[in-house]
Design a protein around this motif. Sequence first.
Motif, PDB file in Angstrom:
ATOM      1  N   LYS A  80       0.672  -1.202  -0.012  1.00 38.14           N
ATOM      2  CA  LYS A  80      -0.158  -0.108  -0.087  1.00 38.14           C
ATOM      3  C   LYS A  80       0.728   1.283  -0.015  1.00 38.14           C
ATOM      4  CE  LYS A  80      -3.858  -2.262   2.431  1.00 38.14           C
ATOM      5  NZ  LYS A  80      -4.471  -2.184   3.641  1.00 38.14           N
ATOM      6  N   VAL A  81       0.170   2.426  -0.234  1.00 31.93           N
ATOM      7  CA  VAL A  81       0.993   3.457  -0.377  1.00 31.93           C
ATOM      8  C   VAL A  81       1.535   4.194   0.621  1.00 31.93           C
ATOM      9  CG1 VAL A  81       0.876   6.189  -0.862  1.00 31.93           C
ATOM     10  CG2 VAL A  81      -0.516   4.484  -2.231  1.00 31.93           C
ATOM     11  N   TRP A  82       0.738   3.881   2.325  1.00 31.86           N
ATOM     12  CA  TRP A  82       1.443   4.135   3.448  1.00 31.86           C
ATOM     13  C   TRP A  82       2.610   3.151   3.632  1.00 31.86           C
ATOM     14  CZ3 TRP A  82       1.977   1.075   7.545  1.00 31.86           C
ATOM     15  CH2 TRP A  82       1.374  -0.300   7.587  1.00 31.86           C
ATOM     16  N   HIS A  83       2.973   2.113   3.158  1.00 29.15           N
ATOM     17  CA  HIS A  83       4.243   1.318   3.342  1.00 29.15           C
ATOM     18  C   HIS A  83       5.602   2.007   2.718  1.00 29.15           C
ATOM     19  CE1 HIS A  83       1.511  -2.737   3.604  1.00 29.15           C
ATOM     20  NE2 HIS A  83       1.414  -1.839   4.803  1.00 29.15           N
ATOM     21  N   PHE A  84       5.116   2.830   1.666  1.00 27.70           N
ATOM     22  CA  PHE A  84       6.238   3.386   1.280  1.00 27.70           C
ATOM     23  C   PHE A  84       6.481   4.991   1.878  1.00 27.70           C
ATOM     24  CE2 PHE A  84       6.418   0.268  -1.820  1.00 27.70           C
ATOM     25  CZ  PHE A  84       7.517   0.205  -2.619  1.00 27.70           C
ATOM     26  N   ALA A  85       5.291   5.675   2.110  1.00 32.10           N
ATOM     27  CA  ALA A  85       5.390   6.916   2.457  1.00 32.10           C
ATOM     28  C   ALA A  85       5.798   7.145   3.935  1.00 32.10           C
ATOM     29  CB  ALA A  85       3.960   7.654   2.137  1.00 32.10           C
ATOM     30  N   VAL A  86       5.221   6.139   5.196  1.00 34.31           N
ATOM     31  CA  VAL A  86       5.328   6.400   6.373  1.00 34.31           C
ATOM     32  C   VAL A  86       6.867   6.104   6.517  1.00 34.31           C
ATOM     33  CG1 VAL A  86       4.739   5.589   8.718  1.00 34.31           C
ATOM     34  CG2 VAL A  86       2.929   6.022   6.990  1.00 34.31           C
ATOM     35  N   PRO A  87       7.471   4.971   6.166  1.00 30.62           N
ATOM     36  CA  PRO A  87       8.804   4.773   6.661  1.00 30.62           C
ATOM     37  C   PRO A  87       9.832   5.786   5.897  1.00 30.62           C
ATOM     38  CG  PRO A  87       7.903   2.827   6.065  1.00 30.62           C
ATOM     39  CD  PRO A  87       6.917   3.938   5.553  1.00 30.62           C
ATOM     40  N   MET A  88       9.601   6.245   5.095  1.00 29.07           N
ATOM     41  CA  MET A  88      10.182   7.501   4.181  1.00 29.07           C
ATOM     42  C   MET A  88      10.163   8.620   5.213  1.00 29.07           C
ATOM     43  SD  MET A  88      10.407   9.031   0.498  1.00 29.07           S
ATOM     44  CE  MET A  88       8.693   9.771   0.612  1.00 29.07           C
ATOM     45  N   ILE A  89       8.999   9.109   5.523  1.00 27.34           N
ATOM     46  CA  ILE A  89       8.865  10.283   6.237  1.00 27.34           C
ATOM     47  C   ILE A  89       9.345  10.026   7.851  1.00 27.34           C
ATOM     48  CG2 ILE A  89       6.903  11.525   7.562  1.00 27.34           C
ATOM     49  CD1 ILE A  89       5.319  11.148   5.257  1.00 27.34           C
ATOM     50  N   ILE A  90       9.630   8.890   8.253  1.00 24.55           N
ATOM     51  CA  ILE A  90      10.123   8.788   9.708  1.00 24.55           C
ATOM     52  C   ILE A  90      11.717   8.832   9.432  1.00 24.55           C
ATOM     53  CG2 ILE A  90      10.709   7.031  11.380  1.00 24.55           C
ATOM     54  CD1 ILE A  90       7.728   5.776  10.983  1.00 24.55           C
ATOM     55  N   GLY A  91      12.196   8.327   8.583  1.00 20.69           N
ATOM     56  CA  GLY A  91      13.680   8.297   8.009  1.00 20.69           C
ATOM     57  C   GLY A  91      14.111   9.696   7.754  1.00 20.69           C
ATOM     58  N   ILE A  92      13.322  10.513   7.182  1.00 26.10           N
ATOM     59  CA  ILE A  92      13.683  12.022   6.737  1.00 26.10           C
ATOM     60  C   ILE A  92      13.276  12.798   7.959  1.00 26.10           C
ATOM     61  CG2 ILE A  92      13.021  13.774   5.349  1.00 26.10           C
ATOM     62  CD1 ILE A  92      12.733  12.159   3.036  1.00 26.10           C
ATOM     63  N   THR A  93      12.483  12.455   8.843  1.00 24.19           N
ATOM     64  CA  THR A  93      12.537  13.328  10.150  1.00 24.19           C
ATOM     65  C   THR A  93      13.677  13.334  10.837  1.00 24.19           C
ATOM     66  OG1 THR A  93      10.048  12.681  10.229  1.00 24.19           O
ATOM     67  CG2 THR A  93      10.917  13.361  12.240  1.00 24.19           C
ATOM     68  N   SER A  94      14.503  12.481  10.930  1.00 22.50           N
ATOM     69  CA  SER A  94      15.757  12.337  11.628  1.00 22.50           C
ATOM     70  C   SER A  94      16.684  13.393  11.182  1.00 22.50           C
ATOM     71  CB  SER A  94      16.277  10.824  11.727  1.00 22.50           C
ATOM     72  OG  SER A  94      16.789  10.676  10.210  1.00 22.50           O
ATOM     73  N   PHE A  95      16.710  13.874   9.811  1.00 20.45           N
ATOM     74  CA  PHE A  95      17.712  14.571   9.363  1.00 20.45           C
ATOM     75  C   PHE A  95      18.163  15.792  10.013  1.00 20.45           C
ATOM     76  CE2 PHE A  95      16.994  13.147   4.820  1.00 20.45           C
ATOM     77  CZ  PHE A  95      17.274  11.750   5.057  1.00 20.45           C
ATOM     78  N   PRO A  96      17.066  16.639  10.497  1.00 15.28           N
ATOM     79  CA  PRO A  96      17.558  17.966  11.222  1.00 15.28           C
ATOM     80  C   PRO A  96      18.177  17.591  12.533  1.00 15.28           C
ATOM     81  CG  PRO A  96      15.158  18.102  10.362  1.00 15.28           C
ATOM     82  CD  PRO A  96      15.693  16.691  10.288  1.00 15.28           C
TER      83      PRO A  96
END
Length: 291
Positions: free
Chosen positions: A93-109
């Motif tokens: 599903k779409v959230w299987h791709f979107a949610v992990p990517m958003i969590i990973g990118i959240t760590s950048f700052p």
Amino acid sequence: NILVPTLSIFALNANFQLIETAFAPAASHALGWGPVQTSFLLGSVSIVIFINMMVVFQLSARKVSNEALLVFGLIVSITGYTSVFFLWQMNAKVWHFAVPMIIGITSFPYLGAPSRSIFTKQVDSDHVLDSYHGTMQALLSMAASVAGFIAPSFVAYYCLRHPEQVEASSDGRELSAWSLIGPFLSILTLLGMIYIRFKKKTEEKQVAIDVEDATKEIPQEPSTPIDEKLGLLANKLETQQVKRPNRRRTFNARAQSNRHLSASIMGISQTTLIEETEKEFPRSKRMSYPF
């Protein structure tokens, strides 16, 4: 203390390249997305980065330590990129791709600014590196650049599976086990931070023990009541006080004559000097002394 923030910057850029390189082909095969959908999702994560940057600024203003921010970012990074490996699957599903990517990118700052702050403070505290601040900052930036050079090719060749491999596999994952190197780098950095924290606490305990031992070795003077101390101080002041007779200055004609002569040699106005002498020693109060 210098290697750990350098590794953190390297892991940050390498993980970013993992998302940037693998997302488009993986989403194309698993979800049937084209350039428009992938560009929209990748562009929208910039809002996530901006919001978390504001959060980092507020936490820093509230005196939250760089070490705490970095540890939190590493935990989020480990969670996000581990989820990327397990959830990016064929027919997901779409959230299987979107949610992990958003969590990973959240760590950048939480990884970027704190890592640079820790690195800069450590370089500044080391007197050996006083003349190498620019070189050390260039080294840190080079670590980020090296990750940006190496990671795309590594992800495309080792981490990203071909569609035939995905369809032939039993798990249907779009990424190979090599993609776990992303969370592995974050785990390695987190272990380094734990080691630094443990080492710092050990050093603080040792310093406290040394100070306590040094305090015990200093002989303690017997305590004296406050009234007795004040009495001794008063007696000491009385004995040290020197009684001097109240000497009164008297007019000396010879001293005044020499004074006038010196003033004349230096070119000082005699009228002014005479007025000062008259003011200090009026004629009515002078006593004549034979020469």
